[in-house]
Design a protein around this motif. Structure first.
Motif, PDB file in Angstrom:
ATOM      1  N   MET A   1     -43.491 -53.392 -17.121  1.00 46.12           N
ATOM      2  CA  MET A   1     -43.701 -52.625 -16.893  1.00 46.12           C
ATOM      3  C   MET A   1     -44.228 -50.976 -16.667  1.00 46.12           C
ATOM      4  N   SER A   2     -45.218 -50.651 -16.664  1.00 42.12           N
ATOM      5  CA  SER A   2     -45.812 -49.508 -16.702  1.00 42.12           C
ATOM      6  C   SER A   2     -45.075 -48.266 -16.580  1.00 42.12           C
ATOM      7  N   ASP A   3     -45.018 -46.850 -16.968  1.00 35.99           N
ATOM      8  CA  ASP A   3     -44.320 -46.116 -16.724  1.00 35.99           C
ATOM      9  C   ASP A   3     -44.548 -45.407 -15.445  1.00 35.99           C
ATOM     10  N   ILE A   4     -45.708 -46.102 -14.821  1.00 35.68           N
ATOM     11  CA  ILE A   4     -46.418 -45.383 -13.163  1.00 35.68           C
ATOM     12  C   ILE A   4     -45.038 -46.494 -12.504  1.00 35.68           C
ATOM     13  N   GLU A   5     -45.469 -47.492 -12.637  1.00 32.12           N
ATOM     14  CA  GLU A   5     -44.787 -48.359 -11.709  1.00 32.12           C
ATOM     15  C   GLU A   5     -43.299 -48.025 -12.099  1.00 32.12           C
ATOM     16  N   LYS A   6     -42.638 -48.470 -12.928  1.00 31.34           N
ATOM     17  CA  LYS A   6     -41.321 -47.505 -13.057  1.00 31.34           C
ATOM     18  C   LYS A   6     -40.659 -46.625 -12.157  1.00 31.34           C
ATOM     19  N   ALA A   7     -41.892 -45.292 -12.770  1.00 29.00           N
ATOM     20  CA  ALA A   7     -41.218 -44.500 -11.420  1.00 29.00           C
ATOM     21  C   ALA A   7     -41.335 -44.091 -10.051  1.00 29.00           C
ATOM     22  N   ILE A   8     -42.853 -45.312  -9.488  1.00 29.07           N
ATOM     23  CA  ILE A   8     -42.647 -45.536  -8.321  1.00 29.07           C
ATOM     24  C   ILE A   8     -41.345 -46.680  -7.375  1.00 29.07           C
ATOM     25  N   GLU A   9     -41.161 -47.721  -8.609  1.00 26.03           N
ATOM     26  CA  GLU A   9     -39.912 -48.753  -8.057  1.00 26.03           C
ATOM     27  C   GLU A   9     -38.550 -47.413  -8.457  1.00 26.03           C
ATOM     28  N   ASP A  10     -38.435 -46.772  -9.236  1.00 30.10           N
ATOM     29  CA  ASP A  10     -36.721 -45.547  -8.715  1.00 30.10           C
ATOM     30  C   ASP A  10     -37.083 -45.308  -8.042  1.00 30.10           C
ATOM     31  N   CYS A  11     -37.720 -44.752  -6.804  1.00 27.19           N
ATOM     32  CA  CYS A  11     -38.170 -43.525  -6.479  1.00 27.19           C
ATOM     33  C   CYS A  11     -37.752 -44.444  -4.766  1.00 27.19           C
ATOM     34  N   LYS A  12     -38.496 -45.941  -5.189  1.00 28.90           N
ATOM     35  CA  LYS A  12     -38.568 -47.093  -3.378  1.00 28.90           C
ATOM     36  C   LYS A  12     -37.026 -47.373  -3.152  1.00 28.90           C
ATOM     37  N   ILE A  13     -36.598 -47.474  -4.872  1.00 32.38           N
ATOM     38  CA  ILE A  13     -34.620 -47.932  -4.953  1.00 32.38           C
ATOM     39  C   ILE A  13     -34.031 -46.476  -3.447  1.00 32.38           C
ATOM     40  N   GLU A  14     -34.154 -45.236  -4.812  1.00 32.78           N
ATOM     41  CA  GLU A  14     -34.046 -44.099  -4.374  1.00 32.78           C
ATOM     42  C   GLU A  14     -34.053 -43.952  -2.390  1.00 32.78           C
ATOM     43  N   MET A  15     -35.388 -44.473  -2.103  1.00 32.54           N
ATOM     44  CA  MET A  15     -35.330 -43.853  -0.172  1.00 32.54           C
ATOM     45  C   MET A  15     -35.243 -44.962   0.174  1.00 32.54           C
ATOM     46  N   TYR A  16     -34.868 -45.999  -0.357  1.00 31.42           N
ATOM     47  CA  TYR A  16     -33.951 -47.316   0.659  1.00 31.42           C
ATOM     48  C   TYR A  16     -33.276 -47.438   0.642  1.00 31.42           C
ATOM     49  N   ASP A  17     -32.289 -46.143  -0.193  1.00 30.30           N
ATOM     50  CA  ASP A  17     -30.882 -45.692  -0.869  1.00 30.30           C
ATOM     51  C   ASP A  17     -30.423 -45.053   0.897  1.00 30.30           C
ATOM     52  N   ILE A  18     -31.445 -44.055   0.033  1.00 32.17           N
ATOM     53  CA  ILE A  18     -31.524 -42.759   1.612  1.00 32.17           C
ATOM     54  C   ILE A  18     -31.295 -43.062   3.081  1.00 32.17           C
ATOM     55  N   PHE A  19     -32.101 -44.507   3.219  1.00 33.41           N
ATOM     56  CA  PHE A  19     -32.586 -44.745   4.787  1.00 33.41           C
ATOM     57  C   PHE A  19     -31.275 -45.938   5.073  1.00 33.41           C
ATOM     58  N   LYS A  20     -30.532 -46.679   4.283  1.00 32.78           N
ATOM     59  CA  LYS A  20     -29.425 -47.220   4.425  1.00 32.78           C
ATOM     60  C   LYS A  20     -28.392 -45.844   5.359  1.00 32.78           C
ATOM     61  N   LYS A  21     -27.990 -45.264   4.125  1.00 35.20           N
ATOM     62  CA  LYS A  21     -27.299 -44.175   4.140  1.00 35.20           C
ATOM     63  C   LYS A  21     -27.739 -43.590   5.185  1.00 35.20           C
TER      64      LYS A  21
END
Length: 227
Positions: A1-21
């Motif tokens: 996975m490219s560095d850009i895609e990994k950084a995007i995935e990290d932010c997406k995971i955090e976004m879903y976690d925030i939405f859940k809470k």
């Protein structure tokens, strides 16, 4: 996975976690989630690109126009004549760091594009949650991030749903694919939907369900093509 895609995935995971809470009190409209995800990407520091010793640029931007123009009233077909009036807009893009940088250029190549949905009524704040509503908005977003004419290397689609149902709209990715397949005649299809061309994620939350539903159609550990 490219560095850009990994950084995007990290932010997406955090976004879903925030939405859940915090879904009940944090987010009123889709623009709120879009802005929050954008802020997470900025705060990560992963999307600042150095051009020279004294110049840097931000790779991440909101509401960036597509290369293609779309005829939204006629099967979402691409207009052959170029111009700005009918271009689509993508919620969040990350520019390719290998662009030839010029000031105020609206033609930069896109490395990754994100379309997201949180369908709420502007006045009441109630979620517009139905399979027909999902179908209405899925195809245009899919086209914008996957059409080869737009030159996007990686397309993402993120769905956020707050419902009052006991059963989720979808139980798995197979349910999403079946809905699209069963309603092909009702979709303005100019091009076939291929889920292999997009990174699709979906979260549905309801107080009547024990756990949120989270769907994903791709593997984070799968190696991207040479990027």
């Amino acid at each position: 996975m490219s560095d850009i895609e990994k950084a995007i995935e990290d932010c997406k995971i955090e976004m879903y976690d925030i939405f859940k809470k915090h879904h009940t009190y944090y987010f009123w409209k889709e623009e709120d989630i879009q802005s929050y995800l954008y802020s997470l990407m900025l705060q990560s520091g992963k999307f600042v690109h150095r051009l020279s010793e004294d110049k840097t640029t931000l790779l991440v931007h909101r509401e960036y126009t597509t290369e293609s123009q779309y005829d939204t009233s006629n099967n979402y077909r691409i207009f052959k004549k170029k111009g700005n009036s009918s271009r689509g807009e993508i919620d969040i893009v990350v520019w390719n760091p290998n662009n030839e940088w010029k000031e105020y250029n609206a033609e930069y190549k896109i490395h990754s594009a994100i379309e997201l949905k949180f369908q709420r009524d502007f006045v009441t704040g109630r979620t517009k949650t139905s399979k027909s509503n999902f179908l209405e908005y899925f195809y245009p977003d899919y086209r914008k991030v996957t059409d080869i004419e737009n030159g996007i290397e990686f397309g993402h689609m993120m769905y956020f749903v707050k419902s009052n149902r006991r059963k989720p709209l979808f139980n798995n990715i197979a349910d999403v694919k079946k809905l699209i397949k069963d309603n092909v005649r009702n979709l303005p299809l100019e091009r076939e939907v291929n889920f292999d061309k997009v990174k699709f994620t979906y979260m549905e939350i309801s107080a009547k369900m024990r756990e949120p539903i989270f769907l994903k159609n791709y593997d984070n550990n799968k190696k991207d093509d040479d990027t």
